[in-house]
Design an enzyme around this catalytic site. Structure first.
Site, short mmCIF file in Angstrom:
data_model
loop_
_atom_site.label_atom_id
_atom_site.label_comp_id
_atom_site.label_asym_id
_atom_site.label_seq_id
_atom_site.Cartn_x
_atom_site.Cartn_y
_atom_site.Cartn_z
N TYR A 194 0.84 -1.20 0.00
CA TYR A 194 0.00 0.00 0.00
C TYR A 194 0.87 1.25 0.00
O TYR A 194 0.67 2.17 -0.80
CB TYR A 194 -0.92 -0.01 1.22
CG TYR A 194 -1.63 1.30 1.45
CD1 TYR A 194 -2.62 1.74 0.57
CD2 TYR A 194 -1.32 2.11 2.54
CE1 TYR A 194 -3.27 2.95 0.77
CE2 TYR A 194 -1.97 3.31 2.76
CZ TYR A 194 -2.94 3.73 1.87
OH TYR A 194 -3.57 4.93 2.08
N ALA A 195 1.85 1.28 0.89
CA ALA A 195 2.76 2.42 0.97
C ALA A 195 3.52 2.61 -0.34
O ALA A 195 3.72 3.73 -0.81
CB ALA A 195 3.73 2.24 2.13
#
Length: 453
Positions: A256-257
């Protein structure tokens, strides 16, 4: 043979040739006439067959929803959509996008049925800006909550177009109908842990979806200014704190990051090549009414009320996990401030005319709170003791600590968070027990907690 007999024979031959010629002409005319009749008859039969086929296979009421979704996802009017329905849809798009105040903004809000998107849409509409929502209502979490937010937006005269970010024709149609001045791009696949189950959804939404939106925006005339949601997760394994926009963000701890970091680099590219004005906002653990069920404060509340145990993470060296919890109203003020200070894009028709604005800001609360303290506040508000299960934080992409430095956002558009965690959770719990119809006993004790706070 006498000359007269020869002449008579010659006349007879010529007469027969003439009669033969007349017969041929007549036959040709008859054939042509017959051909025309046959052609017309064939055409008529074909039209009748087409009509019968259309009637036989016309979508019935039970397939209306599927047909409607097809229309929305392509941006084109389907065969069963009448001109009136198409005109009515376009009218709703225009009305929702039209500002009610002088010099108001016209904003396309993606992810409008989401937590931050719904709050921002209402805030913009209440001050007189034009707002058109866009959302795909996926089932990452309970879609009924998104539909309830949609109903709330409709009450505030905000129309949501149902569609996907990767649907180029639909996005282009919206930009053809409305000359948006701004885009508030909040649609994304959220969550750190879910990336380990469905990584492709993050690539499709957070990268491909962003690129598709930027492609449409770059070709629009006028090009809109774009404010979009990045994430505090881009700081990843950074150990400096409080987190500053100047710190390194090249060590993401989760997929996600990584997709959010990729988004920041993609934004830089489109700003550099096409002159799009782009502002990225790094949100720090947003919470509050109408929040996301996958967030800890939300499912902690649910599990405490149902008597279930909750997992409270500790770091690998047995320290408390802490988060810079940021109340939704403060985040909304930051988003609106970023929109108001966003400069115009400098491109036209996909060609850059000059340097364009490119910014990134932290939007946090500046006060990290241990998760144990969060649970204690909820216990007091709910009048129920939590069954706590302390465990070591798994290596799934979560980071142990977040802390925002917001001095840059304060300098540029006066961002200053004002809601502490206890006050924000009180408002959340009040909404939660009302929305889910919790027993009056809990509400009464919640009111008592309000009075004693």
């Amino acid at each position: 043979m006498p000359p007269s007999a020869t002449a008579d024979t010659s006349k007879t031959v010529k007469l027969e040739r003439y009669n033969s010629y007349l017969r041929k002409i007549h036959s040709t005319k008859v054939l042509k006439a017959s051909s025309k009749v046959l052609f017309r008859a064939t055409l008529l039969i074909a039209l009748v067959l087409v009509l019968l086929f259309a009637v036989k296979y016309h979508p019935h009421s039970d397939s209306h929803h599927l047909h409607r979704r097809s229309f929305l996802s392509t941006g084109l009017f389907s065969s069963s959509s009448s001109l009136g329905e198409g005109a009515a849809w376009e009218k709703r798009v225009r009305q929702s996008s039209t500002a009610k105040r002088q010099h108001g903004l016209s904003v396309l809000v993606t992810g409008a049925a989401g937590f931050v998107g719904s709050h921002c849409s209402i805030a913009l509409r209440k001050r007189g800006d034009g707002v058109l929502g866009f959302d795909n209502f996926n089932d990452y979490y309970d879609p009924s909550l998104k539909r309830a937010r949609q109903h709330l937006l409709e009450k505030n005269q905000v129309f949501i177009v149902e569609g996907d970010l990767n649907d180029g024709p639909l996005l282009r149609k919206l930009f053809d109908i409305v000359p948006f001045t701004h885009v508030l791009h909040l649609a994304a696949q959220a969550g750190v842990r879910y990336a380990m189950k469905n990584p492709q959804s993050y690539i499709s939404s957070n990268i491909a979806g962003l690129v598709n939106l930027l492609e449409v925006a770059k070709a629009a005339n006028p090009q809109p200014a774009i404010v979009w949601a990045s994430s505090s997760s881009v700081y990843g394994l950074n150990t400096e704190n409080p987190f500053s926009e100047e710190h390194r963000t090249d060590q993401p701890a989760s997929l996600y990051a990584a997709t959010k970091k990729a988004g920041e680099e993609i934004a830089h590219t489109y700003n550099h090549i096409y002159g799009l004005s782009l502002t990225g906002l790094r949100f720090f653990t947003v919470y509050g009414p109408w929040g996301r069920p996958d967030m800890a404060y939300f499912f902690f509340t649910k599990d405490i009320l149902h008597g279930k145990s909750i997992d409270i993470y500790r770091t690998q060296d047995n320290q408390e996990v802490a988060r810079d919890f940021t109340y939704i109203d403060d985040i909304v003020k930051g988003c609106v401030g970023a929109l108001d200070t966003a400069e115009k894009s400098t491109g036209s028709g996909g060609k850059k005319r000059g340097p364009a604005q490119l910014r990134v800001y932290n939007l946090g609360n500046t006060s990290p709170v241990p998760v144990g303290r969060l649970v204690s506040i909820l216990e007091g508000l709910l009048g129920t003791k939590a069954k706590k299960h302390l465990i070591k934080m798994p290596r799934n992409g979560d980071v142990p600590y977040t802390h925002a430095n917001v001095s840059l956002a304060y300098r540029d558009f006066g961002y200053k968070p004002t809601t502490d965690l206890a006050a924000g959770l009180r408002k959340f719990v009040k909404w939660y027990v009302s929305y889910y119809g919790i027993q009056p006993r809990v509400k009464k004790e919640n009111s008592h907690a309000d009075e004693s706070a």
